[in-house]
Scaffold this active site. Structure first.
Site, PDB file in Angstrom:
ATOM      1  N   GLU A 355       0.832  -1.202   0.000  1.00 26.80           N
ATOM      2  CA  GLU A 355       0.000   0.000   0.000  1.00 26.80           C
ATOM      3  C   GLU A 355       0.864   1.248   0.000  1.00 26.80           C
ATOM      4  O   GLU A 355       0.454   2.297  -0.498  1.00 26.80           O
ATOM      5  CB  GLU A 355      -0.946  -0.003   1.206  1.00 26.80           C
ATOM      6  CG  GLU A 355      -2.112   0.973   1.069  1.00 26.80           C
ATOM      7  CD  GLU A 355      -3.171   0.796   2.125  1.00 26.80           C
ATOM      8  OE1 GLU A 355      -4.203   0.161   1.836  1.00 26.80           O
ATOM      9  OE2 GLU A 355      -2.967   1.287   3.258  1.00 26.80           O
ATOM     10  N   HIS A 386       6.748 -26.883   3.502  1.00 27.33           N
ATOM     11  CA  HIS A 386       5.916 -27.956   2.963  1.00 27.33           C
ATOM     12  C   HIS A 386       4.827 -27.398   2.055  1.00 27.33           C
ATOM     13  O   HIS A 386       3.837 -28.089   1.776  1.00 27.33           O
ATOM     14  CB  HIS A 386       5.308 -28.760   4.109  1.00 27.33           C
ATOM     15  CG  HIS A 386       6.345 -29.445   4.944  1.00 27.33           C
ATOM     16  ND1 HIS A 386       6.786 -30.728   4.686  1.00 27.33           N
ATOM     17  CD2 HIS A 386       7.068 -29.011   6.015  1.00 27.33           C
ATOM     18  CE1 HIS A 386       7.712 -31.060   5.578  1.00 27.33           C
ATOM     19  NE2 HIS A 386       7.907 -30.030   6.386  1.00 27.33           N
ATOM     20  N   LYS A 514     -13.802   1.601  -4.015  1.00 30.14           N
ATOM     21  CA  LYS A 514     -14.799   2.033  -3.027  1.00 30.14           C
ATOM     22  C   LYS A 514     -15.863   2.907  -3.688  1.00 30.14           C
ATOM     23  O   LYS A 514     -17.059   2.770  -3.402  1.00 30.14           O
ATOM     24  CB  LYS A 514     -14.121   2.803  -1.887  1.00 30.14           C
ATOM     25  CG  LYS A 514     -13.249   1.942  -0.991  1.00 30.14           C
ATOM     26  CD  LYS A 514     -12.925   2.611   0.335  1.00 30.14           C
ATOM     27  CE  LYS A 514     -12.011   3.785   0.190  1.00 30.14           C
ATOM     28  NZ  LYS A 514     -11.506   4.306   1.475  1.00 30.14           N
TER      29      LYS A 514
END
Length: 549
Positions: A355, A386, A514
């Site tokens: 960000e 793993h 937004k």
């Protein structure tokens, strides 16, 4: 702060030539040619942290040229600008002063002609008094019972930082149960509310403006749930506190503004855990441990602002990152903490880095023609071994890695920690030096097998090595050392933003989605077919409406 295109500097041109000389040099060769390599390419901080950057594809000449780049882009001037309260976040006309929040020296820090430290200290004192009342049981809920559970409702910086720190410092936690709600998906808050009792729960609503959609949606749902049992709205004041600056909206919600904890516009969200946003941390581990967290960060702030660049840990890590990102074409960095309590550390700095430096426009307003912020990801060891280490070891992409581990564990069960640390040490060795075909064949001979009979398998067992890593070994993960580690990464991100000529402390990239969501939301309120968007978005919305019916 100066606005200098790094690619136009003589240092960048020199680095490009140097890369041509270095691109085929291996880490193994660098170690073979210098028996003192570890000593030259490692440094300690306060005898609490060892940073080993020797397993990188760098020489002293590489670092010297990278330091020249820092000088030509006036990094030193930018550091002074930030610490002195200059408004270096120019797109929002704001100072950037998370360092003031942990300024344990109390040296005045001036913004707009005013020392901010008295206000910082006043909010800290207010948080101390409030938290002590909650932790001690002196604060009672509406039925006279003490608080047992705290639910932090926030998103982004109002969630990721406090959640990461409270998890990392679990060995220091008190009796209060901590819960974090961030996602606007109702499932998140619904599952948390199943675990808590309205009579003994405190909600912290963390939103500077008290208008953040996700946070306020969750806060209102929590309030509705609470009032179903409590009934009287006056009881909200005993069970909700606000981390905000909007006193009017806080009061209208039903929260006593005496229980509103302020912070300032010079505190960026992803750098806000040091502010009132850290109240959940205080409630989890106590005020004294929060002060230790601040003190550790302040110690790293002093290191960053006063240590010569050649020995400055955030600067060194930042320069090495730029070397890989812009010259080797590495697009990602992995953060791999070998400590289960640190399981949210990579996620926290995924936001912190991406960000901050995920920008394609430079400080002059022009599109860049070089790489800016890397993709950040990671999981705790040994789980990652793993899962995705296969690609790091034998894939076609370079993934520089930071390995982080404590020498002392909080849970010394049998030989668990020795096994964990043996993997920590082994992985960076394996990534750096690999395993040659000759070694693979000799291993077969040692097992009494004929390599010629296993020719079809041998290539798959070869490790090229030459994969770069940093190792950060902490003496122990304490509030102080964690504070220093977080600040180390914060300043690394800032350093890269300065050199890459971008604004690190705004985040305009989160706005468009937004805005469009606010436009689409009313369209979801009925069953009418939508045709106001592109065919893909129309098709998705219309199928959603058909299926929800």
């Amino acid at each position: 702060m100066k606005n200098i295109n790094p690619t136009q500097t003589s240092a960048w041109q020199a680095l490009q030539k140097h890369y041509d000389e270095m691109k085929d040099v291996t880490i193994a060769e660098l170690f073979a040619n210098d028996s003192d390599r570890f000593a030259k390419f490692s440094a300690t901080f306060d005898d609490l942290m060892l940073v080993d950057f020797s397993k990188n594809r760098i020489t002293e000449e590489t670092l010297a040229k990278l330091q020249d780049l820092a000088k030509e882009t006036d990094l030193a001037g930018a550091i002074k600008s930030m610490f002195s309260g200059e408004k270096i976040n120019r797109t929002e006309d704001r100072a950037v002063l998370h360092v003031a929040l942990r300024n344990r020296s109390n040296t005045p820090i001036i913004v707009d002609g005013k020392d901010v430290m008295p206000e910082v200290n006043a909010v800290l004192e207010k948080m101390k008094t409030f938290s002590q009342a909650i932790i001690s049981g002196q604060w009672k809920g509406y039925t006279g019972k003490a608080i047992t559970d705290v639910v932090n409702i926030g998103i982004g910086g109002s969630d990721l930082g406090p959640f990461m720190v409270t998890e990392a410092l679990r060995p220091y936690k008190n009796h209060l149960n901590m819960h974090f709600v961030s996602n606007v998906d109702g499932t998140h808050i619904a599952e948390v509310l199943k675990k808590v009792n309205p009579e003994t729960t405190l909600f912290l609503v963390a939103s500077k403006t008290f208008t953040t959609q996700e946070t306020m949606t969750n806060a209102h749902s929590a309030r509705d749930w609470f009032l179903k049992t409590a009934g009287d709205e006056k009881h909200v004041a005993k069970h909700f506190a606000a981390l905000s600056t909007n006193a009017k909206a806080v009061g209208e919600f039903g929260i006593d503004t005496a229980n509103m904890f302020e912070f300032w516009d010079w505190v960026g969200g992803r750098y806000s855990l040091w502010s009132a946003i850290g109240l959940s941390i205080i409630l989890s581990v106590g005020f004294d441990n929060f002060v230790e967290l601040l003190s550790g960060a302040h110690a790293m702030d002093k290191h960053f602002s006063t240590t010569p660049a050649e020995k400055n840990l955030p600067i060194l890590l930042a320069l090495i990152g730029i070397w890989y990102n812009n010259f080797f074409g590495a697009e990602t960095e992995a953060i791999l903490p070998y400590d289960q309590y640190m399981h949210r550390f990579a996620a926290y700095f995924q936001q912190g880095n991406m960000e901050s430096n995920g920008k394609y426009v430079d400080r002059n307003g022009n599109a860049v023609d070089y790489q800016t912020g890397p993709i950040i990801w990671g999981e705790p060891g040994t789980n990652g071994q793993h899962a995705f280490y296969q690609l790091i070891h034998q894939g076609t992409k370079m993934v520089p890695c930071d390995f982080i581990a404590p020498a002392i564990t909080h849970n010394p069960l049998s030989d668990h920690h020795q096994k964990l640390l043996s993997n920590f040490f082994a992985q960076t060795e394996a990534l750096a030096f690999g395993k040659s075909r000759e070694v693979v064949e000799q291993e077969y001979r040692d097992q009494g097998k004929d390599p010629a009979q296993l020719e079809h398998v041998v290539p798959f067992k070869v490790f090229e090595g030459n994969r770069p890593t940093n190792s950060i070994l902490l003496r122990e993960i304490t509030p102080f050392s964690l504070g220093a580690l977080i600040a180390l990464y914060e300043h690394k991100i800032f350093t890269q933003g300065v050199i890459l000529n971008i604004f690190t402390f705004d985040q305009w990239g989160v706005e468009l989605g937004k805005q469009l969501a606010n436009r689409i939301l009313p369209e979801l309120g009925d069953d009418k077919a939508i045709s106001s968007h592109d065919s893909s978005t129309n098709g998705l919305i219309n199928r959603y409406k058909a299926w929800r019916a």
